[in-house]
Write an enzyme that holds these catalytic residues in place. Structure first.
Site, mmCIF file in Angstrom:
data_model
loop_
_atom_site.group_PDB
_atom_site.id
_atom_site.type_symbol
_atom_site.label_atom_id
_atom_site.label_comp_id
_atom_site.label_asym_id
_atom_site.label_seq_id
_atom_site.Cartn_x
_atom_site.Cartn_y
_atom_site.Cartn_z
ATOM 1 N N GLY A 40 7.245 -5.885 0.919
ATOM 2 C CA GLY A 40 5.952 -5.358 0.808
ATOM 3 C C GLY A 40 5.046 -6.502 1.038
ATOM 4 O O GLY A 40 5.446 -7.609 1.251
ATOM 5 N N LEU B 35 2.817 -7.827 -0.899
ATOM 6 C CA LEU B 35 2.859 -8.674 -2.384
ATOM 7 C C LEU B 35 4.136 -9.487 -2.323
ATOM 8 O O LEU B 35 4.457 -10.554 -2.580
ATOM 9 C CB LEU B 35 2.395 -7.921 -3.674
ATOM 10 C CG LEU B 35 2.628 -8.703 -4.646
ATOM 11 C CD1 LEU B 35 1.706 -10.260 -4.700
ATOM 12 C CD2 LEU B 35 2.132 -7.697 -5.925
ATOM 13 N N ASP C 237 17.095 0.867 -3.797
ATOM 14 C CA ASP C 237 16.035 1.736 -3.810
ATOM 15 C C ASP C 237 15.941 2.025 -5.383
ATOM 16 O O ASP C 237 16.890 2.544 -6.053
ATOM 17 C CB ASP C 237 16.592 3.146 -3.086
ATOM 18 C CG ASP C 237 15.457 4.196 -3.298
ATOM 19 O OD1 ASP C 237 14.751 4.339 -4.028
ATOM 20 O OD2 ASP C 237 15.467 5.144 -2.158
ATOM 21 N N ALA D 98 6.586 0.483 -4.924
ATOM 22 C CA ALA D 98 5.642 1.682 -5.603
ATOM 23 C C ALA D 98 5.484 2.658 -4.308
ATOM 24 O O ALA D 98 5.586 2.226 -3.007
ATOM 25 C CB ALA D 98 4.419 0.969 -6.116
ATOM 26 N N ASP E 121 -5.933 -1.096 -10.349
ATOM 27 C CA ASP E 121 -7.415 -0.529 -11.121
ATOM 28 C C ASP E 121 -7.345 0.716 -10.912
ATOM 29 O O ASP E 121 -8.372 1.470 -11.715
ATOM 30 C CB ASP E 121 -8.434 -1.303 -10.010
ATOM 31 C CG ASP E 121 -8.097 -1.014 -8.584
ATOM 32 O OD1 ASP E 121 -7.139 -0.749 -7.996
ATOM 33 O OD2 ASP E 121 -9.183 -1.114 -7.834
ATOM 34 N N TYR F 4 -1.982 9.291 -7.561
ATOM 35 C CA TYR F 4 -1.335 8.041 -7.610
ATOM 36 C C TYR F 4 -1.631 7.238 -8.764
ATOM 37 O O TYR F 4 -0.866 6.590 -9.593
ATOM 38 C CB TYR F 4 -1.960 6.902 -6.240
ATOM 39 C CG TYR F 4 -1.901 5.530 -6.313
ATOM 40 C CD1 TYR F 4 -0.584 5.176 -6.065
ATOM 41 C CD2 TYR F 4 -2.815 4.887 -6.522
ATOM 42 C CE1 TYR F 4 -0.282 3.709 -6.148
ATOM 43 C CE2 TYR F 4 -2.387 3.278 -6.749
ATOM 44 C CZ TYR F 4 -1.304 3.060 -6.348
ATOM 45 O OH TYR F 4 -1.404 1.612 -6.417
HETATM 46 N N1 LIG Z 1 -2.192 -2.108 -1.777
HETATM 47 C C1 LIG Z 1 -3.169 -1.987 -2.785
HETATM 48 O O1 LIG Z 1 -4.440 -2.123 -2.569
HETATM 49 C C2 LIG Z 1 -2.898 -2.286 -4.441
HETATM 50 C C3 LIG Z 1 -3.740 -2.431 -5.472
HETATM 51 C C4 LIG Z 1 -3.803 -2.172 -6.529
HETATM 52 C C5 LIG Z 1 -2.409 -2.606 -7.031
HETATM 53 N N2 LIG Z 1 -1.441 -2.377 -6.008
HETATM 54 C C6 LIG Z 1 0.066 -2.426 -6.471
HETATM 55 O O2 LIG Z 1 0.588 -3.647 -6.044
HETATM 56 C C7 LIG Z 1 2.057 -3.634 -5.615
HETATM 57 C C8 LIG Z 1 2.406 -3.984 -4.518
HETATM 58 O O3 LIG Z 1 1.785 -3.384 -3.417
HETATM 59 P P1 LIG Z 1 1.695 -3.610 -2.200
HETATM 60 O O4 LIG Z 1 0.245 -3.620 -1.485
HETATM 61 O O5 LIG Z 1 2.381 -4.874 -1.758
HETATM 62 O O6 LIG Z 1 2.391 -2.324 -1.442
HETATM 63 P P2 LIG Z 1 3.470 -2.536 -0.221
HETATM 64 O O7 LIG Z 1 3.199 -3.351 0.893
HETATM 65 O O8 LIG Z 1 3.512 -0.981 0.589
HETATM 66 O O9 LIG Z 1 4.769 -2.819 -0.819
HETATM 67 C C9 LIG Z 1 5.487 -1.769 -1.785
HETATM 68 C C10 LIG Z 1 6.983 -2.033 -1.210
HETATM 69 O O10 LIG Z 1 7.669 -0.948 -2.144
HETATM 70 C C11 LIG Z 1 9.147 -0.388 -1.673
HETATM 71 N N3 LIG Z 1 9.331 0.824 -2.153
HETATM 72 C C12 LIG Z 1 8.704 1.729 -1.999
HETATM 73 N N4 LIG Z 1 9.666 2.940 -2.424
HETATM 74 C C13 LIG Z 1 10.525 2.259 -2.922
HETATM 75 C C14 LIG Z 1 11.756 2.621 -3.761
HETATM 76 N N5 LIG Z 1 12.023 3.871 -4.038
HETATM 77 N N6 LIG Z 1 12.607 1.506 -4.007
HETATM 78 C C15 LIG Z 1 12.504 0.331 -3.654
HETATM 79 N N7 LIG Z 1 11.397 -0.133 -3.005
HETATM 80 C C16 LIG Z 1 10.257 0.783 -2.618
HETATM 81 C C17 LIG Z 1 8.537 -0.305 -0.132
HETATM 82 O O11 LIG Z 1 9.454 -0.199 0.687
HETATM 83 P P3 LIG Z 1 9.271 -0.137 2.226
HETATM 84 O O12 LIG Z 1 8.565 -1.297 2.940
HETATM 85 O O13 LIG Z 1 10.708 0.160 2.645
HETATM 86 O O14 LIG Z 1 8.418 1.122 2.417
HETATM 87 C C18 LIG Z 1 7.288 -1.544 0.076
HETATM 88 O O15 LIG Z 1 8.264 -2.841 0.489
HETATM 89 C C19 LIG Z 1 2.447 -1.787 -6.168
HETATM 90 O O16 LIG Z 1 2.830 -1.942 -7.492
HETATM 91 C C20 LIG Z 1 0.857 -1.123 -6.041
HETATM 92 O O17 LIG Z 1 1.042 -0.171 -6.993
HETATM 93 C C21 LIG Z 1 -1.463 -2.486 -4.665
#
Ligand SMILES: NC(=O)c1ccc[n+]([C@@H]2O[C@H](COP(=O)([O-])OP(=O)(O)OC[C@H]3O[C@@H](n4cnc5c(N)ncnc54)[C@H](OP(=O)(O)O)[C@@H]3O)[C@@H](O)[C@H]2O)c1
Length: 284
Positions: A11, A13, A32, A56, A98, A121
């Site tokens: 992802g 992060l 997974d 997530a 948030d 969500y």
């Molecule tokens: N993005 C935002 O603006 C935001 C804001 C606040 C908090 N957050 C939190 O920060 C964290 C990281 O977010 P991010 O922006 O880095 O998201 P991201 O780039 O979408 O990364 C999430 C990762 O989770 C993986 N994933 C999804 N379902 C899964 C499963 N069942 N088993 C294992 N891996 C799985 C995805 O894999 P694939 O690449 O294969 O899909 C992806 O690599 C999350 O917890 C999110 O809720 C995000």
């Protein structure tokens, strides 16, 4: 450093967290988190002292219609992970959002402010938080906001910065909401602080974002300004976007606990954005 297992390593992060040496990183293809037996196997194989979970279901709009899928990843899988982490005595570091807040406030939310998610969500992430707190004695929940990173989010098909740069280049104008206030956060900064918290043994719930705040419209303006692009940024409001999910009007998180406990300050969001744009280079 004790042994660390990083989950969700592909992802945006995760990609910034995995650069730390000595970390065992697993992508979704390798683990997974909804496969509970595989999670047990992985923990048996790696025996981590710390588990950092970034995995997530993060698409806010899709979550409104794929409710079960969002809860399967953000809540049920986290319940299982928390139980298994506790069983091996590991500290579970879990990333949250948030969007657990309703956004009716007007001053930055502290960690113990009342939650009240407005969408599926946010509800599924809050359920995940409850499981972590209730089921894993050693835990750290890191809430952040408005993430963008070099890797881009697969769950969202990029991120806001990239979308703005692309639309700005293609159309020369964009419309962005003025009625949602947040703190955009560079995942590189969040990753650095997360490791500092892990090393410092932080526990409980902590808010970690870049400092300051802006509307999404101001965020877009800053992206174009700092990129030297001449793009018209029109104001719009949440009601006009056709979005299925309700979003908090004000979801700024207070970093006060972070600073009070000596972990240091996060740099201003604009400065973090400038260094991200520089690292991103010109859009091709
Ligand atoms: N993005 C935002 O603006 C935001 C804001 C606040 C908090 N957050 C939190 O920060 C964290 C990281 O977010 P991010 O922006 O880095 O998201 P991201 O780039 O979408 O990364 C999430 C990762 O989770 C993986 N994933 C999804 N379902 C899964 C499963 N069942 N088993 C294992 N891996 C799985 C995805 O894999 P694939 O690449 O294969 O899909 C992806 O690599 C999350 O917890 C999110 O809720 C995000």
């Amino acid at each position: 450093m004790s042994s660390v297992l990083l989950i969700g390593a592909n992802g945006q992060l995760g990609s910034d967290l995995r650069t730390r040496s000595g970390v065992i990183s697993v992508t979704r293809a390798e683990l997974d988190i909804t496969d509970h037996r595989r999670v047990a196997e992985m923990l048996r194989e790696t025996r981590p002292d710390v588990i950092v979970n970034t995995a997530a279901f993060i698409n806010v709009e899709t979550s409104e219609v794929e409710v079960e899928a969002a809860f399967a990843v953000n809540a049920v899988a986290i319940r299982n992970l928390a139980i298994q982490a506790d069983a091996i005595g590991a500290c579970l570091v879990h990333i949250s959002t948030d969007y657990v807040f309703d956004g009716a406030g007007s001053v930055p939310y502290s960690e113990d402010a009342a939650t009240g998610p407005l969408n599926v969500y946010g509800n599924s992430k809050l359920a995940g938080e409850f499981f972590v707190r209730a089921l894993c004695r050693r835990h750290l929940i890191v809430r952040s906001s408005g993430l963008y990173g070099l890797a881009g989010s697969s769950g969202k098909g990029g991120n806001f910065v990239r979308t703005m740069l692309r639309l700005g280049k293609e159309k020369g104008e964009v419309s962005v909401v003025t009625d949602q206030v947040l703190t955009p956060t560079n995942t590189k900064d969040l990753a650095e602080m997360t490791w500092r918290l892990v090393d410092g043994g932080a526990q409980g719930v902590l808010h970690v974002t870049n400092s300051g705040s802006c509307t999404w419209n101001e965020f877009a303006r800053a992206i174009f300004e700092l990129s030297g692009m001449d793009v018209a940024v029109h104001p719009t409001d949440s009601a006009s976007t056709g979005s299925k999910a309700r979003r908090p009007a004000y979801s700024v998180l207070s970093n006060a606990r972070l600073e009070r406990e000596g972990f240091g300050a996060m740099r201003p969001w604009r400065e973090a954005l400038a260094s991200h744009l520089q690292a991103l280079g010109p859009l091709t």
